[in-house]
Design a protein around this motif. Sequence first.
Motif, PDB file in Angstrom:
ATOM      1  N   ASN A  79      37.446  35.171  44.608  1.00  0.00           N
ATOM      2  CA  ASN A  79      38.653  34.827  45.279  1.00  0.00           C
ATOM      3  C   ASN A  79      39.865  34.993  44.363  1.00  0.00           C
ATOM      4  OD1 ASN A  79      40.162  33.322  47.386  1.00  0.00           O
ATOM      5  ND2 ASN A  79      39.648  31.640  46.140  1.00  0.00           N
ATOM      6  N   ALA A  80      39.642  34.763  42.785  1.00  0.00           N
ATOM      7  CA  ALA A  80      40.658  34.694  41.766  1.00  0.00           C
ATOM      8  C   ALA A  80      41.039  36.118  41.282  1.00  0.00           C
ATOM      9  CB  ALA A  80      40.206  33.721  40.712  1.00  0.00           C
ATOM     10  N   VAL A 108      37.934  44.097  52.980  1.00  0.00           N
ATOM     11  CA  VAL A 108      38.881  43.009  52.376  1.00  0.00           C
ATOM     12  C   VAL A 108      38.179  41.647  52.331  1.00  0.00           C
ATOM     13  CG1 VAL A 108      41.099  41.874  53.308  1.00  0.00           C
ATOM     14  CG2 VAL A 108      40.723  44.191  53.544  1.00  0.00           C
ATOM     15  N   PHE A 109      38.494  41.237  51.069  1.00  0.00           N
ATOM     16  CA  PHE A 109      37.746  39.746  51.043  1.00  0.00           C
ATOM     17  C   PHE A 109      38.848  38.830  51.166  1.00  0.00           C
ATOM     18  CE2 PHE A 109      36.970  36.167  48.196  1.00  0.00           C
ATOM     19  CZ  PHE A 109      35.954  35.862  48.433  1.00  0.00           C
ATOM     20  N   LYS A 110      40.122  38.960  50.703  1.00  0.00           N
ATOM     21  CA  LYS A 110      41.146  37.897  50.732  1.00  0.00           C
ATOM     22  C   LYS A 110      42.476  38.643  51.141  1.00  0.00           C
ATOM     23  CE  LYS A 110      42.925  34.449  47.744  1.00  0.00           C
ATOM     24  NZ  LYS A 110      43.090  33.760  46.557  1.00  0.00           N
ATOM     25  N   ASN A 143      47.872  33.833  40.858  1.00  0.00           N
ATOM     26  CA  ASN A 143      47.966  33.673  42.307  1.00  0.00           C
ATOM     27  C   ASN A 143      47.535  34.895  43.008  1.00  0.00           C
ATOM     28  OD1 ASN A 143      48.479  32.307  44.633  1.00  0.00           O
ATOM     29  ND2 ASN A 143      50.689  32.050  44.182  1.00  0.00           N
ATOM     30  N   VAL A 144      46.483  35.265  42.959  1.00  0.00           N
ATOM     31  CA  VAL A 144      46.078  36.474  43.797  1.00  0.00           C
ATOM     32  C   VAL A 144      46.096  36.280  45.112  1.00  0.00           C
ATOM     33  CG1 VAL A 144      44.187  38.016  44.233  1.00  0.00           C
ATOM     34  CG2 VAL A 144      44.742  37.362  41.943  1.00  0.00           C
ATOM     35  N   GLN A 145      46.862  37.394  45.880  1.00  0.00           N
ATOM     36  CA  GLN A 145      47.312  36.982  47.148  1.00  0.00           C
ATOM     37  C   GLN A 145      46.199  38.017  47.973  1.00  0.00           C
ATOM     38  OE1 GLN A 145      49.529  35.197  49.178  1.00  0.00           O
ATOM     39  NE2 GLN A 145      49.311  34.268  46.949  1.00  0.00           N
ATOM     40  N   PHE A 146      45.632  38.920  47.474  1.00  0.00           N
ATOM     41  CA  PHE A 146      44.722  39.865  48.199  1.00  0.00           C
ATOM     42  C   PHE A 146      43.777  40.357  47.406  1.00  0.00           C
ATOM     43  CE2 PHE A 146      43.721  44.529  49.226  1.00  0.00           C
ATOM     44  CZ  PHE A 146      43.511  44.451  50.710  1.00  0.00           C
TER      45      PHE A 146
END
Length: 450
Positions: free
Chosen positions: A128-129, A423-425, A413-416
Motif C-alpha cells: 500500500n505504501a 491494480v492494487f491501489k 503519499n503513493v496514489q497508485f
Amino acid sequence: MHKRTGIFCVLLAALLASATAAQSAAITAIKAGRLIDPETGTTAINQVILIEGEKIKSVGANLAIPAGATIIDLSKLTVLPGLVDAHTHMAITYKEQPENNYYYLTYVMDSTPLRAIQAASNGIQLLNAGFTVIRDVGNNGMYADTALRQAIEQGWLPGPTVIPSGIIIGGTGGQFWPTPEMYKRHNIVYPEYIDANSHDEIVRAVRENMLFGARTIKLCIDCKPWGYSVEDIKLAISEAAKGGCKVEGHVQTPEGAQRAIDAGIYIIGHGNALTPEHHRQMAEKGIFLAGTDTPFTKYRGSEAAFKQTVTKLRSAWEKKVPLTFSTDFDYWNERMKDEKTGEWMSRGDLTIAFLDTWKAAGIPPADVLRAITINGYKAADIIKERGPIKPGFFADLIAVAGDPLTDIDALRNVQFVMKNGMVFKKDGVMTPEKFFHPGPVRMPSGRYTR
Ligand SMILES: [Zn+2]
C-alpha cells in the motif's frame, strides 16, 4: 465421430479460440503524465505504458492504444518503478517492554503461524505504501518468510515480491546470549538462528535454507567474538551460488566488515561499524550497503545514534558505495502514531519514514530514488525481471503526486500501485480484490518446487 459430438467439438474449439483471443487482448494502457527512469534520473512527459497480462509490452509517447484496452489515466501523476526495502523482517514484531532488541519473549510467545499472519498483514501494508519488493532477512521463526513468498507467488493474497533468507546462519549463539539451561536443554537459539561452526555445518545450513525456499543467504559475520573467517564466508558464498543465492553479511564490528569485504560478500547489512576506508573498498568492489539507517523519531532512536548514522550514510554516499534503502523494521511500541492525526502509523508509513535519514545526510533526491528502486532490485538480484519500466519486465509500478526528483517526500503519499499488472491501489485507496483467491492460481514455476 458422432455428428453431434463433432459439432460440439467445433463449438468448443471456437469458444476456446475466442477465450484465448480475449485473453491475449487483455491489455491495460497507463497514461503517465510523467515517467521517471531512476537509473538515469530523467523524466519523460506524457508517456503511454502498455501492459499485457503481468508484463510491460511497450512504452512510448505516441503509442497507439489498442481497441478494448483498459485505460488508466495517471496523466496528473508521476509514474515510477515500485519501491524496495532491501533489509527488513516481516514476521517478527518485538515489543519494546521488556525485550527491546532481544526478542526472546516474542520468540517464546508468538508461534510461527501467528508470525506468518503478521507477515501477511505487513506485506499488504508495505504494498500500500508502494513497496513492491522486499528482502526479508531472517528472524521469521520456522520459515514464515519463505511461506509468505510462496503464498504471494501462488496468488493467495497481495504483497510485495519477497526475497527471503530463511534462518540466519551464525556461529554458536547467533545473536542470542542464552543461558546454558535454555541453550543446552531447549536449543533456544533455533529457529531464530542456525548454529553453524564447522565448514560442514556451514554447507549444511546454506543447503537447508535453500531447500526450504530461501532466495538469499544471511550470515552473522561477527555477532560473537568467534565470528566467521574470510575462508568461512567464501565457503558460504560459493555454496549459496550453487542454489542461485547471493549472501548478505550482518556486520557490527570494523574487523567483521573487513572480513566480509575481503571475502567478496554481495551485501553488507548495517552501516554503523563501517569506516570511510571500508566505504572506499566497498565502492571499488561494488558491494551493496543495506545500512538500515534508522531516523530519530518520537518512537525510535536517540539524537547521538542518529548523528552517527547520518555521518556514516553521508560518507558511504560520498565514496560512491552502491546504496540501498533499508530499515531493519521488526519492532512496535505505543508511540508509533502520526503526530498530526494521532492515528497509528502503518508499517508502510513507518518504512517510508526512513527518508528522514537520507534527507538529513543531504543525499540528492535522484540518488535516494536510485537507492530505493534500481539498487534495491540489483541487491535483491532480480533486476533482470523487475524494476525498469521497460518492455519484457513485470508491471510493478507506482504513481505519486508531485515530482520525487525535486522533492523526495512525494514518495510518502503513493496514489497508485500496480503489481504483476494488477491494480492494487488507485486514487489513494486500496483495491486488492483481484489478488485474493480461494486456491493457488499459480503453481511453482521456478527452479524448485518451493
Ligand atoms: Zn536485520
